[in-house]
Design an enzyme around this catalytic site. Structure first.
Site, short mmCIF file in Angstrom:
data_model
loop_
_atom_site.label_atom_id
_atom_site.label_comp_id
_atom_site.label_asym_id
_atom_site.label_seq_id
_atom_site.Cartn_x
_atom_site.Cartn_y
_atom_site.Cartn_z
N GLY A 174 98.38 -52.66 -68.43
CA GLY A 174 99.12 -53.14 -69.60
C GLY A 174 99.56 -51.96 -70.45
CB THR A 231 92.39 -60.31 -78.76
OG1 THR A 231 92.63 -59.06 -79.41
CG2 THR A 231 91.56 -61.22 -79.66
CG PHE A 274 89.05 -53.57 -84.72
CD1 PHE A 274 88.93 -54.91 -85.08
CD2 PHE A 274 88.05 -53.00 -83.95
CE1 PHE A 274 87.83 -55.67 -84.69
CE2 PHE A 274 86.94 -53.75 -83.55
CZ PHE A 274 86.83 -55.09 -83.93
CG LEU A 316 88.44 -64.25 -81.26
CD1 LEU A 316 87.90 -65.51 -80.60
CD2 LEU A 316 89.95 -64.17 -81.10
CB CYS A 324 97.02 -60.51 -83.09
SG CYS A 324 97.41 -59.57 -81.61
CG PHE A 378 104.97 -58.28 -87.59
CD1 PHE A 378 105.22 -57.43 -86.53
CD2 PHE A 378 103.71 -58.25 -88.17
CE1 PHE A 378 104.25 -56.55 -86.06
CE2 PHE A 378 102.72 -57.38 -87.71
CZ PHE A 378 103.00 -56.53 -86.65
N1 LIG Z 1 99.65 -55.73 -80.78
C1 LIG Z 1 98.57 -55.41 -81.46
O1 LIG Z 1 98.66 -54.80 -82.52
C2 LIG Z 1 97.21 -55.75 -80.94
C3 LIG Z 1 97.04 -56.52 -79.81
N2 LIG Z 1 95.78 -56.81 -79.35
C4 LIG Z 1 95.57 -57.58 -78.12
O2 LIG Z 1 95.88 -56.71 -77.01
C5 LIG Z 1 96.44 -57.47 -75.93
C6 LIG Z 1 97.77 -56.86 -75.54
O3 LIG Z 1 98.63 -56.93 -76.66
P1 LIG Z 1 99.97 -56.08 -76.73
O4 LIG Z 1 99.73 -54.71 -76.22
O5 LIG Z 1 100.49 -56.26 -78.09
O6 LIG Z 1 100.87 -56.89 -75.69
P2 LIG Z 1 102.18 -56.40 -74.94
O7 LIG Z 1 102.92 -57.59 -74.53
O8 LIG Z 1 102.87 -55.35 -75.76
O9 LIG Z 1 101.59 -55.64 -73.63
C7 LIG Z 1 100.96 -56.29 -72.58
C8 LIG Z 1 101.45 -55.64 -71.29
O10 LIG Z 1 100.65 -56.11 -70.20
C9 LIG Z 1 101.49 -56.16 -69.04
N3 LIG Z 1 100.82 -56.96 -68.03
C10 LIG Z 1 100.64 -58.31 -67.99
N4 LIG Z 1 99.92 -58.65 -66.90
C11 LIG Z 1 99.64 -57.50 -66.24
C12 LIG Z 1 98.93 -57.19 -65.04
N5 LIG Z 1 98.33 -58.15 -64.34
N6 LIG Z 1 98.85 -55.90 -64.65
C13 LIG Z 1 99.44 -54.92 -65.37
N7 LIG Z 1 100.12 -55.14 -66.51
C14 LIG Z 1 100.22 -56.42 -66.94
C15 LIG Z 1 102.79 -56.72 -69.59
O11 LIG Z 1 103.88 -56.47 -68.73
C16 LIG Z 1 102.90 -56.00 -70.94
O12 LIG Z 1 103.66 -54.81 -70.83
C17 LIG Z 1 96.52 -58.91 -76.41
O13 LIG Z 1 95.36 -59.57 -75.99
C18 LIG Z 1 96.49 -58.77 -77.94
O14 LIG Z 1 95.93 -59.90 -78.54
C19 LIG Z 1 94.67 -56.33 -80.00
C20 LIG Z 1 94.78 -55.55 -81.11
C21 LIG Z 1 96.06 -55.18 -81.67
O1 LIG Z 2 94.74 -57.87 -83.49
C1 LIG Z 2 95.79 -57.42 -83.91
O2 LIG Z 2 96.88 -57.59 -83.38
C2 LIG Z 2 95.83 -56.63 -85.16
O3 LIG Z 2 96.32 -57.54 -86.18
C3 LIG Z 2 96.52 -56.94 -87.45
O4 LIG Z 2 97.46 -55.88 -87.36
P1 LIG Z 2 99.06 -56.14 -87.37
O5 LIG Z 2 99.33 -57.56 -87.06
O6 LIG Z 2 99.64 -55.10 -86.50
O7 LIG Z 2 99.52 -55.81 -88.85
P2 LIG Z 2 98.92 -56.13 -90.32
O8 LIG Z 2 99.07 -54.93 -91.13
O9 LIG Z 2 97.58 -56.73 -90.24
O10 LIG Z 2 99.94 -57.22 -90.86
C4 LIG Z 2 99.99 -58.53 -90.33
C5 LIG Z 2 100.92 -59.38 -91.18
O11 LIG Z 2 100.34 -59.65 -92.46
C6 LIG Z 2 101.25 -59.30 -93.49
N1 LIG Z 2 100.48 -58.86 -94.68
C7 LIG Z 2 99.56 -57.87 -94.55
C8 LIG Z 2 98.83 -57.47 -95.65
C9 LIG Z 2 99.02 -58.09 -96.89
O12 LIG Z 2 98.39 -57.77 -97.91
N2 LIG Z 2 99.96 -59.07 -96.98
C10 LIG Z 2 100.70 -59.48 -95.90
O13 LIG Z 2 101.51 -60.40 -96.01
C11 LIG Z 2 102.11 -58.21 -92.88
O14 LIG Z 2 103.32 -58.07 -93.56
C12 LIG Z 2 102.27 -58.73 -91.47
O15 LIG Z 2 103.29 -59.69 -91.41
C13 LIG Z 2 95.20 -56.35 -87.94
O16 LIG Z 2 95.43 -55.70 -89.20
C14 LIG Z 2 94.63 -55.37 -86.93
O17 LIG Z 2 93.37 -54.90 -87.37
C15 LIG Z 2 94.50 -56.06 -85.58
O18 LIG Z 2 94.03 -55.15 -84.61
#
Ligand SMILES: NC(=O)C1=CN([C@@H]2O[C@H](COP(=O)(O)OP(=O)(O)OC[C@H]3O[C@@H](n4cnc5c(N)ncnc54)[C@H](O)[C@@H]3O)[C@@H](O)[C@H]2O)C=CC1
Ligand SMILES: O=C(O)[C@H]1O[C@H](OP(=O)(O)OP(=O)(O)OC[C@H]2O[C@@H](n3ccc(=O)[nH]c3=O)[C@H](O)[C@@H]2O)[C@H](O)[C@@H](O)[C@@H]1O
EC number: 1.1.1.22
Length: 480
Positions: free
Chosen positions: A8, A128, A158, A217, A272, A334
């Site tokens: 990923g 997650t 995180f 979560l 998320c 967002f």
């Molecule tokens: N976006 C964020 O800020 C955060 C996301 N997470 C969690 O991390 C996970 C990934 O999130 P993102 O990176 O945002 O998603 P994303 O959609 O940007 O990346 C996921 C990638 O996995 C690839 N993929 C899917 N199945 C696969 C496989 N079998 N083998 C190899 N690659 C594969 C997809 O093509 C995609 O590029 C989710 O569970 C999300 O909830 C956790 C913390 C922060």
């Molecule tokens: O699991 C995840 O994906 C991640 O989700 C959030 O990170 P992210 O969604 O990237 O960005 P945030 O800064 O948390 O903002 C989320 C949303 O809340 C809004 N927000 C944030 C803070 C605030 O005070 N008010 C508010 O409306 C932001 O504008 C945005 O739309 C968490 O902050 C990360 O710790 C976590 O790893």
């Protein structure tokens, strides 16, 4: 040399692995993905995601000990530690549809790992996942293992987008959960030693597997709950003349509460918060904890309420209809400093305005026209699947025009809506914008970024979230 492979190459896998490679030159890190386009982008000068500081980190180690590849099976077979950072979308059909996590991508990754592995591996949950996923993954791995030993760890991420590199360089904590067995503890120590290359030991927390899975979560639910709490108060502020910034400041000064994450807004977005709370709600329901699931449902309800309240304010202020009126939408991502639009509140606001037949001009410094059109045409939750598996080119929404300049977007507009807090929106020439707009000219600030007094002096009617209302808005009911 320890070899790490990450399945990923997305918002988490890409930056996280780039930082591990950057901080640990003696470890080889290969990030693999089923999407060839994504891997090609990681290997090019234009990375697939916009994240401040990421280019420098990738440049510092790509080709040295950081590699991006589609040769998934080879790199999995060669690795000692395999991170799995694939999509875990909300299910759209079948059991738990609309709430439960869809673990299709995770399961297929686990089956492939079991298939190709010929030496012992540590498999790390980076995605997650619902609490207890490790148990299911363990079963898939061990039942297909051909004598190979797998240790499964939970190491949730995180980082927040827009600050990912800073968060990864200096995390509040790194959380590692593992089995409470000799082999389990050894695996935890191995992963801990990777992070210990740059993270102080007292910030590396080790727990059992289920605590680590649930903590992720829980953290997202707590963070989202703060935003829904402050947003709920913002509605009361508008009804009473209190000012949400003053209330949030006074409340946040209590050291038990703290000042961060109390900015009232048009609603939280991102890939998320909603997904993970829905997941939590489903787990509570499955465990018969109805009161607990109802509690968390309310966080999402308030978020939906905040978005529709904002649309209602716009429509009711503009003589109860926006049909045929031109609305400039400034910001579509967002949050600032990302081009990510997953679950952005801008989608719901734009759909609400389009539903009332407005003409919308959208400007965002980081989001492409193609992405905006896809977002406005896509079904709920479809966005959370790998790009090449999403529905193909939906029909463009005709009422929407994407502009590459704020002044072009606002020309002849009846109203301006600010939906992302990009820094550049604080420095706009609002006199110029006003001069080129229809009158009365409205500004609806969903992020509380403008200087309302200055704008009112120019002649604008200004709506800010949770702030004392203009006389114009006072006499109009908040809900149409
Ligand atoms: N976006 C964020 O800020 C955060 C996301 N997470 C969690 O991390 C996970 C990934 O999130 P993102 O990176 O945002 O998603 P994303 O959609 O940007 O990346 C996921 C990638 O996995 C690839 N993929 C899917 N199945 C696969 C496989 N079998 N083998 C190899 N690659 C594969 C997809 O093509 C995609 O590029 C989710 O569970 C999300 O909830 C956790 C913390 C922060
Ligand atoms: O699991 C995840 O994906 C991640 O989700 C959030 O990170 P992210 O969604 O990237 O960005 P945030 O800064 O948390 O903002 C989320 C949303 O809340 C809004 N927000 C944030 C803070 C605030 O005070 N008010 C508010 O409306 C932001 O504008 C945005 O739309 C968490 O902050 C990360 O710790 C976590 O790893």
């Amino acid at each position: 040399m320890v070899k790490i492979c990450c399945l990923g190459a997305g918002y988490v896998g890409g930056p996280t692995m780039a930082v591990i490679a950057y901080k640990c030159p003696e470890i080889e890190v290969v990030v693999v993905d089923i999407s060839t386009a994504r891997i090609d982008a990681w290997n090019s000068d234009r990375l697939p995601i916009y994240e401040p500081g990421l280019d420098d980190v990738v440049e510092g180690c790509r080709g040295r000990n950081l590699f991006f590849s589609t040769d998934i099976e080879k790199h999995v077979a060669d690795s000692d530690i395999i991170f799995v950072s694939v999509n875990t979308p909300t299910k759209t059909r079948g059991l738990g549809a609309g709430k439960a996590a869809d673990l299709t991508y995770w399961e297929s990754a686990a089956r492939m790992i079991a298939d190709v592995s010929k030496s012992d591996k540590i498999v790390v949950e980076k995605s997650t996942v619902p609490v207890k996923t490790a148990e299911a993954i363990e079963k898939i791995l061990t039942h297909n293992s051909k004598g190979v030993n797998f240790q499964i760890l939970s190491n949730p991420e995180f980082l927040a987008e827009g600050t990912a590199i800073a968060d990864l360089f200096s995390p509040d904590r790194v959380l590692i959960g593992g089995r409470e067995t000799v082999e389990g503890r050894k695996a935890v120590e191995t992963l801990k030693s990777v992070y210990a290359n740059w993270v102080p030991e007292d910030r590396i927390i080790t727990t059992n597997l289920w605590s680590a899975e649930l903590s992720k979560l829980a953290a997202n639910a707590f963070l989202a709950q703060r935003i829904s709490s402050v947003n709920a108060m913002s509605a009361l502020c508008e009804a009473t003349g209190a000012n949400i910034s003053e209330v949030a400041y006074a409340v946040g000064k209590d050291s038990r509460i703290g000042s961060k994450f109390l900015n009232a807004s048009v609603g939280f977005g991102g890939s998320c918060f909603q997904k993970d709370i829905l997941n939590l709600i489903y787990i509570c329901e499955c465990n018969g904890l109805t009161e607990v699931s109802d509690y968390w449902k309310q966080v999402i309800k308030i978020n939906d309420y905040q978005k529709s309240r904002f649309v209602n304010r716009i429509v009711s202020s503009m003589f109860n209809t926006v049909s045929g009126k031109k609305i400039a939408v400034l910001g579509f991502a967002f949050k600032k400093d990302t081009g990510d639009t997953r679950e952005t509140p801008a989608i719901d606001v734009c759909k609400g305005l389009i539903g009332d037949r407005a003409q919308i001009n959208i400007y965002d410094p980081q989001v492409t026209e193609d992405q905006i059109q896809r977002d406005l045409a896509m079904n709920k939750f479809d966005w959370d699947h790998p790009l090449h598996l999403q529905p193909m080119s939906p029909t463009a929404v005709k009422q929407v025009r994407v502009c590459w300049d704020v002044y072009e977007a606002t020309k002849d507009a009846h109203g301006v809506c600010i939906l992302t807090e990009w820094d550049e929106f604080k420095k706009l020439d609002f006199q110029k914008i006003y001069n080129n707009m229809q009158k009365p000219a409205f500004v609806f600030d969903g992020r509380n970024v403008v200087d309302a007094e200055k704008l009112r002096k120019i002649g604008f009617i200004v709506y800010m979230i949770g702030k004392p209302l203009d006389a114009w808005l006072k006499d109009i009911p908040a809900v149409v």
